[in-house]
Scaffold this motif. Structure first.
Motif, PDB file in Angstrom:
ATOM      1  N   ALA A   1     -10.542 -33.359  -9.161  1.00 46.07           N
ATOM      2  CA  ALA A   1     -11.125 -34.314 -10.118  1.00 46.07           C
ATOM      3  C   ALA A   1     -10.751 -35.752  -9.758  1.00 46.07           C
ATOM      4  O   ALA A   1     -11.604 -36.646  -9.786  1.00 46.07           O
ATOM      5  CB  ALA A   1     -10.652 -33.978 -11.538  1.00 46.07           C
ATOM      6  N   ARG A   2      -9.488 -35.982  -9.426  1.00 43.62           N
ATOM      7  CA  ARG A   2      -9.051 -37.339  -9.050  1.00 43.62           C
ATOM      8  C   ARG A   2      -9.757 -37.813  -7.784  1.00 43.62           C
ATOM      9  O   ARG A   2     -10.155 -38.970  -7.678  1.00 43.62           O
ATOM     10  CB  ARG A   2      -7.536 -37.370  -8.836  1.00 43.62           C
ATOM     11  CG  ARG A   2      -6.736 -37.279 -10.122  1.00 43.62           C
ATOM     12  CD  ARG A   2      -5.266 -37.329  -9.862  1.00 43.62           C
ATOM     13  NE  ARG A   2      -4.856 -38.659  -9.421  1.00 43.62           N
ATOM     14  CZ  ARG A   2      -3.656 -38.938  -8.928  1.00 43.62           C
ATOM     15  NH1 ARG A   2      -2.752 -37.986  -8.801  1.00 43.62           N
ATOM     16  NH2 ARG A   2      -3.356 -40.153  -8.553  1.00 43.62           N
TER      17      ARG A   2
ATOM     18  N   LEU B   1     -12.222 -41.088  -7.386  1.00 46.59           N
ATOM     19  CA  LEU B   1     -11.935 -42.155  -6.434  1.00 46.59           C
ATOM     20  C   LEU B   1     -13.029 -42.271  -5.362  1.00 46.59           C
ATOM     21  O   LEU B   1     -13.339 -43.374  -4.911  1.00 46.59           O
ATOM     22  CB  LEU B   1     -10.579 -41.942  -5.763  1.00 46.59           C
ATOM     23  CG  LEU B   1      -9.360 -42.292  -6.600  1.00 46.59           C
ATOM     24  CD1 LEU B   1      -8.077 -42.045  -5.810  1.00 46.59           C
ATOM     25  CD2 LEU B   1      -9.408 -43.722  -7.070  1.00 46.59           C
ATOM     26  N   THR B   2     -13.598 -41.142  -4.964  1.00 50.17           N
ATOM     27  CA  THR B   2     -14.678 -41.175  -3.976  1.00 50.17           C
ATOM     28  C   THR B   2     -15.855 -41.979  -4.504  1.00 50.17           C
ATOM     29  O   THR B   2     -16.435 -42.790  -3.781  1.00 50.17           O
ATOM     30  CB  THR B   2     -15.125 -39.741  -3.613  1.00 50.17           C
ATOM     31  OG1 THR B   2     -14.001 -39.030  -3.087  1.00 50.17           O
ATOM     32  CG2 THR B   2     -16.240 -39.755  -2.590  1.00 50.17           C
ATOM     33  N   LYS B   3     -16.170 -41.782  -5.764  1.00 47.63           N
ATOM     34  CA  LYS B   3     -17.281 -42.521  -6.376  1.00 47.63           C
ATOM     35  C   LYS B   3     -16.929 -43.995  -6.554  1.00 47.63           C
ATOM     36  O   LYS B   3     -17.713 -44.876  -6.225  1.00 47.63           O
ATOM     37  CB  LYS B   3     -17.643 -41.930  -7.738  1.00 47.63           C
ATOM     38  CG  LYS B   3     -18.311 -40.581  -7.655  1.00 47.63           C
ATOM     39  CD  LYS B   3     -18.576 -40.038  -9.036  1.00 47.63           C
ATOM     40  CE  LYS B   3     -19.086 -38.609  -8.974  1.00 47.63           C
ATOM     41  NZ  LYS B   3     -19.216 -38.028 -10.311  1.00 47.63           N
TER      42      LYS B   3
ATOM     43  N   LEU C   1     -15.525 -43.790  -0.808  1.00 48.86           N
ATOM     44  CA  LEU C   1     -14.782 -43.228   0.315  1.00 48.86           C
ATOM     45  C   LEU C   1     -15.711 -42.450   1.248  1.00 48.86           C
ATOM     46  O   LEU C   1     -16.664 -41.812   0.788  1.00 48.86           O
ATOM     47  CB  LEU C   1     -13.686 -42.278  -0.185  1.00 48.86           C
ATOM     48  CG  LEU C   1     -12.655 -42.826  -1.148  1.00 48.86           C
ATOM     49  CD1 LEU C   1     -11.685 -41.730  -1.567  1.00 48.86           C
ATOM     50  CD2 LEU C   1     -11.900 -43.993  -0.550  1.00 48.86           C
ATOM     51  N   ASN C   2     -15.397 -42.471   2.537  1.00 45.44           N
ATOM     52  CA  ASN C   2     -16.154 -41.624   3.464  1.00 45.44           C
ATOM     53  C   ASN C   2     -15.536 -40.222   3.439  1.00 45.44           C
ATOM     54  O   ASN C   2     -14.512 -39.993   2.792  1.00 45.44           O
ATOM     55  CB  ASN C   2     -16.195 -42.235   4.871  1.00 45.44           C
ATOM     56  CG  ASN C   2     -14.815 -42.384   5.479  1.00 45.44           C
ATOM     57  OD1 ASN C   2     -13.934 -41.547   5.287  1.00 45.44           O
ATOM     58  ND2 ASN C   2     -14.616 -43.468   6.224  1.00 45.44           N
ATOM     59  N   LYS C   3     -16.133 -39.286   4.164  1.00 50.05           N
ATOM     60  CA  LYS C   3     -15.677 -37.891   4.100  1.00 50.05           C
ATOM     61  C   LYS C   3     -14.245 -37.734   4.614  1.00 50.05           C
ATOM     62  O   LYS C   3     -13.458 -36.981   4.042  1.00 50.05           O
ATOM     63  CB  LYS C   3     -16.618 -36.994   4.893  1.00 50.05           C
ATOM     64  CG  LYS C   3     -17.945 -36.795   4.228  1.00 50.05           C
ATOM     65  CD  LYS C   3     -18.823 -35.843   4.997  1.00 50.05           C
ATOM     66  CE  LYS C   3     -20.157 -35.700   4.297  1.00 50.05           C
ATOM     67  NZ  LYS C   3     -21.014 -34.732   4.994  1.00 50.05           N
TER      68      LYS C   3
ATOM     69  N   LYS D   1      -8.595 -52.394   3.453  1.00 51.60           N
ATOM     70  CA  LYS D   1      -8.039 -53.455   2.598  1.00 51.60           C
ATOM     71  C   LYS D   1      -8.862 -53.658   1.331  1.00 51.60           C
ATOM     72  O   LYS D   1      -8.310 -53.820   0.239  1.00 51.60           O
ATOM     73  CB  LYS D   1      -7.939 -54.766   3.377  1.00 51.60           C
ATOM     74  CG  LYS D   1      -6.866 -54.750   4.422  1.00 51.60           C
ATOM     75  CD  LYS D   1      -6.763 -56.066   5.146  1.00 51.60           C
ATOM     76  CE  LYS D   1      -5.676 -56.004   6.199  1.00 51.60           C
ATOM     77  NZ  LYS D   1      -5.551 -57.259   6.940  1.00 51.60           N
ATOM     78  N   LYS D   2     -10.172 -53.661   1.465  1.00 51.22           N
ATOM     79  CA  LYS D   2     -11.044 -53.889   0.304  1.00 51.22           C
ATOM     80  C   LYS D   2     -10.904 -52.751  -0.707  1.00 51.22           C
ATOM     81  O   LYS D   2     -10.794 -52.982  -1.903  1.00 51.22           O
ATOM     82  CB  LYS D   2     -12.490 -54.012   0.787  1.00 51.22           C
ATOM     83  CG  LYS D   2     -13.468 -54.360  -0.288  1.00 51.22           C
ATOM     84  CD  LYS D   2     -14.875 -54.509   0.286  1.00 51.22           C
ATOM     85  CE  LYS D   2     -15.887 -54.799  -0.817  1.00 51.22           C
ATOM     86  NZ  LYS D   2     -17.251 -54.873  -0.277  1.00 51.22           N
ATOM     87  N   GLN D   3     -10.896 -51.525  -0.190  1.00 51.03           N
ATOM     88  CA  GLN D   3     -10.756 -50.363  -1.073  1.00 51.03           C
ATOM     89  C   GLN D   3      -9.392 -50.357  -1.752  1.00 51.03           C
ATOM     90  O   GLN D   3      -9.288 -50.059  -2.944  1.00 51.03           O
ATOM     91  CB  GLN D   3     -10.943 -49.069  -0.274  1.00 51.03           C
ATOM     92  CG  GLN D   3     -12.359 -48.823   0.188  1.00 51.03           C
ATOM     93  CD  GLN D   3     -12.443 -47.659   1.151  1.00 51.03           C
ATOM     94  OE1 GLN D   3     -11.524 -47.402   1.931  1.00 51.03           O
ATOM     95  NE2 GLN D   3     -13.570 -46.952   1.106  1.00 51.03           N
ATOM     96  N   TYR D   4      -8.346 -50.695  -1.007  1.00 44.22           N
ATOM     97  CA  TYR D   4      -7.013 -50.679  -1.588  1.00 44.22           C
ATOM     98  C   TYR D   4      -6.869 -51.762  -2.655  1.00 44.22           C
ATOM     99  O   TYR D   4      -6.225 -51.540  -3.689  1.00 44.22           O
ATOM    100  CB  TYR D   4      -5.931 -50.846  -0.514  1.00 44.22           C
ATOM    101  CG  TYR D   4      -4.547 -50.615  -1.067  1.00 44.22           C
ATOM    102  CD1 TYR D   4      -4.119 -49.335  -1.390  1.00 44.22           C
ATOM    103  CD2 TYR D   4      -3.681 -51.674  -1.300  1.00 44.22           C
ATOM    104  CE1 TYR D   4      -2.861 -49.114  -1.921  1.00 44.22           C
ATOM    105  CE2 TYR D   4      -2.420 -51.467  -1.825  1.00 44.22           C
ATOM    106  CZ  TYR D   4      -2.017 -50.185  -2.136  1.00 44.22           C
ATOM    107  OH  TYR D   4      -0.776 -49.961  -2.680  1.00 44.22           O
ATOM    108  N   ALA D   5      -7.506 -52.909  -2.437  1.00 38.03           N
ATOM    109  CA  ALA D   5      -7.470 -53.974  -3.446  1.00 38.03           C
ATOM    110  C   ALA D   5      -8.133 -53.497  -4.732  1.00 38.03           C
ATOM    111  O   ALA D   5      -7.621 -53.725  -5.835  1.00 38.03           O
ATOM    112  CB  ALA D   5      -8.159 -55.224  -2.917  1.00 38.03           C
TER     113      ALA D   5
END
Length: 166
Positions: free
Chosen positions: A52-53, A57-59, A63-65, A124-128
């Motif tokens: 579920a988590r 987060l993928t949405k 995130l890529n596969k 970096k963008k995703q982590y921000a």
């Protein structure tokens, strides 16, 4: 004639008042069942929680596969560790302040490790964006905590300060 009408109206009111609670109760039943399951201690398995988590987060982080696979493995590892720690804590003495403090420090260290691993997986963008989501989550928890009036030492201290300032 008036007596018959009055008796009929009274009969309708009595029947309506006996049927109304049953109808109202049926609409709240799913909510009550959900609340009962929550309090019975029925929890999702670590695998279900990790899935579920990861989906969320993928949405939200796009995130890529490959990233999703790594995040799922990380969440699964974390969920299993938490399950083990929770079981140990339940067996131990919860009222022991040293035990609680040790558990808290272990959880903080685990959280720090989790964030470091997430930093390695995400760009970096995703982590921000991930950090921003975490900050929003903390704010929601603080708001929820304050809405309930606060628990523990902090809540009581804040209440004391509020009363002193009056």
């Amino acid at each position: 004639m008036k007596k018959n009408l009055l008796a009929l109206a009274l009969g309708v009111l009595v029947i309506g008042s006996t049927v109304a609670p049953a109808v109202a109760q049926d609409t709240t039943k799913p909510r009550q069942e959900a609340r009962m399951h929550k309090h019975k201690g029925e929890r999702k398995s670590p695998e279900e929680r990790a899935e579920a988590r990861t989906e969320r987060l993928t949405k939200e982080l796009d995130l890529n596969k490959s990233q999703a696979k790594k995040v799922k493995a990380l969440h699964l590892k974390e969920a299993k560790e938490r399950e083990a720690k929770r079981a140990n804590f339940k067996r131990g003495d919860r009222k022991d302040a040293a035990n609680r403090e040790q558990m808290r420090s272990e959880m903080m260290a685990a959280h720090q490790r989790h964030n470091e691993e997430m930093k390695d997986i995400l760009n970096k963008k995703q982590y921000a964006k991930y950090e921003e989501m975490q900050a929003q989550k903390r704010e929601q928890m603080k708001a929820k905590h304050h809405k309930k009036g606060g628990k523990g030492k902090r809540g009581h201290q804040e209440k004391g300060r509020m009363q002193q300032s009056r």
